[in-house]
Design a protein around this motif. Structure first.
Motif, PDB file in Angstrom:
ATOM      1  N   ASN A  27       0.808  -1.444  -0.027  1.00 24.89           N
ATOM      2  CA  ASN A  27      -0.170  -0.147  -0.177  1.00 24.89           C
ATOM      3  C   ASN A  27       0.557   1.786   0.110  1.00 24.89           C
ATOM      4  O   ASN A  27       0.475   2.132  -0.744  1.00 24.89           O
ATOM      5  N   MET A  28       1.636   1.237   0.835  1.00 27.61           N
ATOM      6  CA  MET A  28       3.238   2.254   0.837  1.00 27.61           C
ATOM      7  C   MET A  28       3.601   2.656  -0.501  1.00 27.61           C
ATOM      8  O   MET A  28       3.777   3.932  -1.298  1.00 27.61           O
ATOM      9  N   GLU A  29       3.929   1.124  -1.190  1.00 28.50           N
ATOM     10  CA  GLU A  29       4.812   1.906  -2.085  1.00 28.50           C
ATOM     11  C   GLU A  29       3.916   1.798  -3.275  1.00 28.50           C
ATOM     12  O   GLU A  29       3.506   2.980  -4.054  1.00 28.50           O
ATOM     13  N   ARG A  30       2.411   1.775  -3.248  1.00 30.00           N
ATOM     14  CA  ARG A  30       0.969   2.776  -4.301  1.00 30.00           C
ATOM     15  C   ARG A  30       1.035   3.706  -3.878  1.00 30.00           C
ATOM     16  O   ARG A  30       1.419   4.414  -5.455  1.00 30.00           O
ATOM     17  N   ILE A  31       0.500   4.772  -2.704  1.00 29.46           N
ATOM     18  CA  ILE A  31       0.779   5.502  -2.134  1.00 29.46           C
ATOM     19  C   ILE A  31       1.918   6.416  -3.514  1.00 29.46           C
ATOM     20  O   ILE A  31       1.859   7.478  -3.585  1.00 29.46           O
ATOM     21  N   ARG A  32       3.314   5.863  -2.612  1.00 25.46           N
ATOM     22  CA  ARG A  32       4.810   6.628  -3.039  1.00 25.46           C
ATOM     23  C   ARG A  32       4.600   6.729  -4.491  1.00 25.46           C
ATOM     24  O   ARG A  32       5.195   7.872  -5.952  1.00 25.46           O
ATOM     25  N   ILE A  33       4.493   5.929  -5.320  1.00 27.91           N
ATOM     26  CA  ILE A  33       4.399   5.782  -7.003  1.00 27.91           C
ATOM     27  C   ILE A  33       2.644   6.813  -7.713  1.00 27.91           C
ATOM     28  O   ILE A  33       3.508   7.954  -7.958  1.00 27.91           O
ATOM     29  N   LYS A  34       2.172   6.701  -6.745  1.00 29.67           N
ATOM     30  CA  LYS A  34       1.222   7.414  -7.628  1.00 29.67           C
ATOM     31  C   LYS A  34       1.014   9.555  -6.710  1.00 29.67           C
ATOM     32  O   LYS A  34       0.891  10.444  -7.460  1.00 29.67           O
ATOM     33  N   GLU A  35       2.151   9.564  -5.683  1.00 27.92           N
ATOM     34  CA  GLU A  35       2.130  11.111  -5.024  1.00 27.92           C
ATOM     35  C   GLU A  35       3.389  11.661  -6.114  1.00 27.92           C
ATOM     36  O   GLU A  35       3.766  12.168  -7.104  1.00 27.92           O
ATOM     37  N   TYR A  37       4.022  10.267  -9.110  1.00 27.11           N
ATOM     38  CA  TYR A  37       3.430  10.889 -10.804  1.00 27.11           C
ATOM     39  C   TYR A  37       2.739  12.203 -10.463  1.00 27.11           C
ATOM     40  O   TYR A  37       2.301  12.633 -11.314  1.00 27.11           O
ATOM     41  N   SER A  38       1.403  11.958  -9.910  1.00 30.51           N
ATOM     42  CA  SER A  38       1.642  12.885  -8.902  1.00 30.51           C
ATOM     43  C   SER A  38       2.332  15.141  -9.998  1.00 30.51           C
ATOM     44  O   SER A  38       1.436  15.398  -9.955  1.00 30.51           O
ATOM     45  N   LEU A  39       2.858  14.173  -8.480  1.00 30.23           N
ATOM     46  CA  LEU A  39       3.876  15.506  -8.990  1.00 30.23           C
ATOM     47  C   LEU A  39       4.617  15.991 -10.353  1.00 30.23           C
ATOM     48  O   LEU A  39       4.927  17.357 -10.797  1.00 30.23           O
ATOM     49  N   ARG A  40       5.101  15.129 -11.267  1.00 32.24           N
ATOM     50  CA  ARG A  40       5.478  15.022 -12.563  1.00 32.24           C
ATOM     51  C   ARG A  40       4.633  15.132 -13.582  1.00 32.24           C
ATOM     52  O   ARG A  40       4.464  15.974 -14.044  1.00 32.24           O
ATOM     53  N   ARG A  41       3.069  15.401 -13.173  1.00 34.58           N
ATOM     54  CA  ARG A  41       1.976  15.261 -13.896  1.00 34.58           C
ATOM     55  C   ARG A  41       1.637  17.092 -13.731  1.00 34.58           C
ATOM     56  O   ARG A  41       1.209  17.651 -14.251  1.00 34.58           O
ATOM     57  N   LEU A  42       1.671  17.160 -12.614  1.00 32.97           N
ATOM     58  CA  LEU A  42       1.683  18.965 -12.097  1.00 32.97           C
ATOM     59  C   LEU A  42       2.502  19.565 -12.777  1.00 32.97           C
ATOM     60  O   LEU A  42       2.359  20.512 -12.744  1.00 32.97           O
ATOM     61  N   ASN A  43       4.579  18.997 -13.136  1.00 27.46           N
ATOM     62  CA  ASN A  43       4.970  20.205 -13.050  1.00 27.46           C
ATOM     63  C   ASN A  43       4.569  20.312 -14.398  1.00 27.46           C
ATOM     64  O   ASN A  43       4.987  20.841 -15.390  1.00 27.46           O
ATOM     65  N   LEU A  44       4.173  18.684 -15.490  1.00 25.06           N
ATOM     66  CA  LEU A  44       3.676  19.157 -16.335  1.00 25.06           C
ATOM     67  C   LEU A  44       3.266  20.259 -16.623  1.00 25.06           C
ATOM     68  O   LEU A  44       2.621  20.962 -18.061  1.00 25.06           O
ATOM     69  N   LYS A  45       1.003  20.237 -15.897  1.00 25.92           N
ATOM     70  CA  LYS A  45       0.705  20.735 -16.271  1.00 25.92           C
ATOM     71  C   LYS A  45       0.551  22.295 -15.873  1.00 25.92           C
ATOM     72  O   LYS A  45       0.574  23.033 -16.871  1.00 25.92           O
ATOM     73  N   THR A  46       1.924  22.266 -15.176  1.00 26.70           N
ATOM     74  CA  THR A  46       2.597  23.962 -14.959  1.00 26.70           C
ATOM     75  C   THR A  46       3.051  24.599 -16.349  1.00 26.70           C
ATOM     76  O   THR A  46       2.788  25.724 -16.162  1.00 26.70           O
ATOM     77  N   GLN A  47       3.661  23.968 -17.031  1.00 28.72           N
ATOM     78  CA  GLN A  47       4.301  24.342 -18.000  1.00 28.72           C
ATOM     79  C   GLN A  47       3.999  24.391 -18.759  1.00 28.72           C
ATOM     80  O   GLN A  47       4.020  25.388 -19.497  1.00 28.72           O
ATOM     81  N   ILE A  48       2.990  23.925 -19.571  1.00 26.66           N
ATOM     82  CA  ILE A  48       1.841  23.578 -20.144  1.00 26.66           C
ATOM     83  C   ILE A  48       0.494  25.084 -19.620  1.00 26.66           C
ATOM     84  O   ILE A  48       0.719  25.964 -20.995  1.00 26.66           O
TER      85      ILE A  48
END
Length: 158
Positions: A27-35, A37-48
């Motif tokens: 469960n912690m691994e899933r949370i770490r993975i999701k967080e 990718y969420s940070l990377r997605r947020l970074n891309l969306k901010t750049q967009i």
């Protein structure tokens, strides 16, 4: 027999505790993975959004100076649009990577669960065999007592 049952319960309880640790780690691994990718997605969306703002400002500037549109400004507009499209593709790729990473984590957890189940079966089989061994020893003891009693009484009782 009570000691055997208690030993089995203790072994299974220890196995259950290890499974809980495995489940929590998963469960912690899933949370770490999701967080991540969420940070990377947020970074891309901010750049967009930043590029969209730049493109909007350039369009506004070009609309003000209708009479003299520089070809380099037009190329810059196309460049911003292609960068935005490239970042959108990265966001889509990131979603696919997230799904793959979650699937990999789940597959690893499933393998650990199979190992856990195999260990559970081994524990159960061990204690079944131990109980059968004790039962056979008990039956041999009972038979030996019967034979001793018969020999003391001087033969078979009819």
């Amino acid at each position: 027999m009570t000691r055997l049952r208690q030993a089995k319960e203790d072994d299974l309880q220890e196995l259950n505790e290890r499974f809980k640790v495995l489940k929590n780690a998963y469960n912690m691994e899933r949370i770490r993975i999701k967080e991540g990718y969420s940070l990377r997605r947020l970074n891309l969306k901010t750049q967009i959004e930043r590029l969209k703002d730049q493109r909007g400002n350039l369009r506004h500037a070009l609309s003000i100076q209708n009479d003299s549109i520089d070809p380099s400004d037009s190329a810059m507009l196309e460049d911003l649009t292609s960068k935005i499209e490239g970042l959108h593709k990265q966001v889509i790729g990131l979603e696919r990577q997230l799904v793959c990473a979650l699937n990999d984590a789940e597959a690893a957890f499933d393998n650990r669960c199979k190992d856990n189940q195999a260990e559970r079966r081994a524990i159960n089989k061990h204690y079944i065999n131990e109980a059968e061994r004790l039962h056979d020893a008990y039956l041999q003891h009972v038979e030996q007592n019967r034979q001793d009693r018969e020999s003391e009484e001087g033969g078979e009782a009819v």
